[in-house]
Design an enzyme around this catalytic site. Structure first.
Site, short mmCIF file in Angstrom:
data_model
loop_
_atom_site.label_atom_id
_atom_site.label_comp_id
_atom_site.label_asym_id
_atom_site.label_seq_id
_atom_site.Cartn_x
_atom_site.Cartn_y
_atom_site.Cartn_z
N VAL A 94 0.90 -1.14 -0.07
CA VAL A 94 0.14 -0.07 -0.40
C VAL A 94 1.10 1.24 0.08
CG1 VAL A 94 -1.72 -1.26 1.34
CG2 VAL A 94 -0.42 0.30 2.34
N GLU A 96 3.33 4.61 0.74
CA GLU A 96 3.96 4.57 1.20
C GLU A 96 3.78 5.99 2.62
OE1 GLU A 96 6.34 2.45 0.99
OE2 GLU A 96 8.52 4.08 1.23
N LYS A 101 0.61 1.24 6.67
CA LYS A 101 0.93 0.53 6.45
C LYS A 101 0.93 0.20 7.70
CE LYS A 101 4.53 1.11 3.23
NZ LYS A 101 4.20 0.21 1.40
N SER A 123 9.81 1.52 -0.80
CA SER A 123 10.79 1.49 -1.23
C SER A 123 11.89 2.14 -0.14
CB SER A 123 10.45 2.75 -1.90
OG SER A 123 9.47 2.56 -2.91
N HIS A 144 11.29 -6.41 -1.88
CA HIS A 144 11.09 -4.82 -2.84
C HIS A 144 11.53 -5.27 -4.64
CE1 HIS A 144 13.52 -1.04 -4.06
NE2 HIS A 144 11.75 -0.96 -3.67
N ASN A 195 18.28 1.16 -4.84
CA ASN A 195 18.04 2.54 -4.87
C ASN A 195 19.01 3.55 -4.32
OD1 ASN A 195 15.78 2.26 -5.84
ND2 ASN A 195 14.10 2.51 -3.72
N1 LIG Z 1 6.10 1.92 -7.86
C1 LIG Z 1 7.38 1.10 -8.15
O1 LIG Z 1 7.94 1.41 -9.25
C2 LIG Z 1 7.41 1.27 -6.89
C3 LIG Z 1 8.64 0.37 -6.80
C4 LIG Z 1 8.89 -1.32 -5.67
C5 LIG Z 1 8.06 -0.26 -4.80
N2 LIG Z 1 6.88 0.56 -4.19
C6 LIG Z 1 6.61 0.53 -3.22
O2 LIG Z 1 5.64 -0.28 -3.34
C7 LIG Z 1 3.94 -0.01 -2.68
C8 LIG Z 1 2.87 0.54 -3.22
O3 LIG Z 1 3.68 2.22 -4.52
P1 LIG Z 1 2.92 1.75 -5.87
O4 LIG Z 1 3.17 2.16 -6.58
O5 LIG Z 1 1.73 0.34 -6.25
O6 LIG Z 1 1.04 3.20 -5.22
P2 LIG Z 1 0.28 3.18 -6.11
O7 LIG Z 1 -0.53 4.29 -5.81
O8 LIG Z 1 -0.33 2.58 -7.37
O9 LIG Z 1 -1.02 1.95 -5.29
C9 LIG Z 1 -1.11 2.36 -3.85
C10 LIG Z 1 -2.22 1.30 -3.09
O10 LIG Z 1 -1.87 2.05 -1.86
C11 LIG Z 1 -3.78 1.11 -1.54
N3 LIG Z 1 -3.85 1.98 -0.79
C12 LIG Z 1 -3.85 3.81 -0.76
N4 LIG Z 1 -5.05 4.55 -0.12
C13 LIG Z 1 -4.99 3.67 1.24
C14 LIG Z 1 -5.50 3.51 2.19
N5 LIG Z 1 -5.89 5.05 2.87
N6 LIG Z 1 -5.20 2.52 3.47
C15 LIG Z 1 -5.29 1.18 2.50
N7 LIG Z 1 -3.93 0.88 1.44
C16 LIG Z 1 -3.91 1.86 0.94
C17 LIG Z 1 -4.75 1.48 -2.65
O11 LIG Z 1 -4.60 -0.94 -2.67
C18 LIG Z 1 -4.12 1.45 -4.04
O12 LIG Z 1 -3.43 0.91 -4.94
C19 LIG Z 1 4.36 1.88 -1.82
O13 LIG Z 1 5.56 1.46 -0.54
C20 LIG Z 1 5.82 2.18 -2.48
O14 LIG Z 1 7.31 2.32 -1.99
C21 LIG Z 1 6.56 0.94 -5.37
#
Ligand SMILES: NC(=O)c1ccc[n+]([C@@H]2O[C@H](COP(=O)([O-])OP(=O)(O)OC[C@H]3O[C@@H](n4cnc5c(N)ncnc54)[C@H](O)[C@@H]3O)[C@@H](O)[C@H]2O)c1
Length: 326
Positions: A94, A96, A101, A123, A144, A195
């Site tokens: 979810v 960041e 979390k 991340s 990750h 990173n």
């Molecule tokens: N995008 C990338 O390339 C990438 C790479 C590695 C790690 N990450 C990490 O993965 C995680 C998710 O990133 P993402 O890119 O999928 O984000 P995103 O914005 O696409 O999705 C976020 C998701 O978080 C959840 N969410 C949103 N608001 C919420 C709330 N109030 N309560 C509970 N859940 C909620 C929902 O399922 C939503 O779809 C983060 O921790 C991010 O740092 C992302």
């Protein structure tokens, strides 16, 4: 690899955003039953659409041995966390925000068994910090994924201060079933490895631009056509071996003192954040884009990730297998 039968391991995923939807596909391809939780209602529609699109790409790339429906049939999606009750492993993905979390971990721990491994795709939040939110922190660690998760080979598995390494070793073995080349960090390294390496490069790039010593386009060209031409085959240390090592120590002596170690956010990045510019998504970022140009970059990236996945597969990572192509 130790005896692991993925179809006997049920995996839960909380969060169907960009990354959650992407690695669910990798888990389905590996043979897992996947139970996905949609923490926000929007996930119920956008999640399945994303997953279906990714499966179509995988089908085109030859990653699927069965019809798409047979993968999709192993996925259940619900807003109700009780769906996770039989999971052996639950991955949180979810937004960041530590507080969000934390509330997700509380909900997961209320449902799952005592031995269920819980992970975060964070991340940048230290795993040891997230661990303080759990009643049983020893079964918590970081996984990750790299995007696009179903095509990328890379994955970092990170222990927090209180992780029982038995769980981390199990996830490390399991990651090979997901066709990954994982690394296991037994110490909680802030920013993890990929990173940290890239941020060192970003910092130097911004400083060269700010000092007027190179343009962004110069730097993008240098990165793209120099490291970009060998990186998928060999990493930086093997590259140095390959080049003969002779001049590196002299060059390090001369160049290291010249490199930036500033802790400041680059002014240009600060300004961009204030303007809420989001690059190709908003047509303005470090470069400017017409809608057509932005779409071309999107399309090119989608095709490129499929191409590079196939190219990399011709040069397996194990040293003895490199010769497959030759
Ligand atoms: N995008 C990338 O390339 C990438 C790479 C590695 C790690 N990450 C990490 O993965 C995680 C998710 O990133 P993402 O890119 O999928 O984000 P995103 O914005 O696409 O999705 C976020 C998701 O978080 C959840 N969410 C949103 N608001 C919420 C709330 N109030 N309560 C509970 N859940 C909620 C929902 O399922 C939503 O779809 C983060 O921790 C991010 O740092 C992302």
């Amino acid at each position: 690899m130790k005896n692991i039968n993925t179809n006997e391991i049920t995996v839960g995923v909380v969060g169907l955003g960009l990354m959650g939807s992407s690695f669910i596909v990798s888990l389905l391809i590996a043979g897992h039953e996947v139970k996905a939780i949609a923490p926000i209602a929007e996930d119920l529609t956008t999640g399945p659409d994303r997953i279906n699109n990714h499966l179509l790409i995988c089908s085109r790339s030859g990653l699927l041995s069965d019809p798409i429906e047979s993968y999709a049939s192993r996925l259940s999606i619900s807003e109700d966390y009780s769906l996770l009750s039989e999971c052996d492993l639950v991955m949180e993905c979810v937004i960041e925000l530590p507080e969000v979390k934390k509330s997700v971990y509380n909900k997961i721990e209320r449902i799952v068994g005592r031995q269920t491994v819980i992970t975060s795709n964070t991340s940048a939040i230290p795993i040891s910090h997230l661990q303080t939110y759990l009643s049983h922190p020893e079964r918590f660690l970081g996984i990750h994924w790299a995007e696009p998760a179903y095509l990328s080979k890379f994955m970092e598995i990170i222990c927090g201060d209180r992780t029982d390494t038995l769980y981390a070793d199990w996830v490390y073995e399991l990651a090979h079933c997901w066709e990954k080349e994982p690394i296991l960090l037994r110490k909680d390294l802030r920013g993890f490895v990929a990173n940290r390496l890239m941020y060192a490069v970003y910092r130097e790039g911004f400083v060269l631009v700010e000092n007027g010593q190179a343009t962004m386009d110069d730097i993008d060209k240098a990165f793209r056509y120099d490291p970009g031409s060998w990186m998928t085959l060999m990493g930086i240390f093997r590259r140095m071996d390959f080049m003969g090592l002779k001049d590196y120590s002299e060059t390090f002596k001369a160049v290291f003192p010249l490199l930036s170690n500033t802790g400041e956010v680059p002014a240009v990045m600060q300004q961009i954040v204030e303007e809420n510019a989001r690059g190709t998504q908003s047509l303005k970022g470090l470069y400017e884009y017409t809608p057509e140009e932005a779409k071309k970059w999107d399309d090119a990236f989608a095709i490129f990730t499929e191409d590079i996945h196939q190219l990399a597969a011709q040069y397996p990572s194990k040293r003895e297998s490199i010769s497959n192509k030759i």
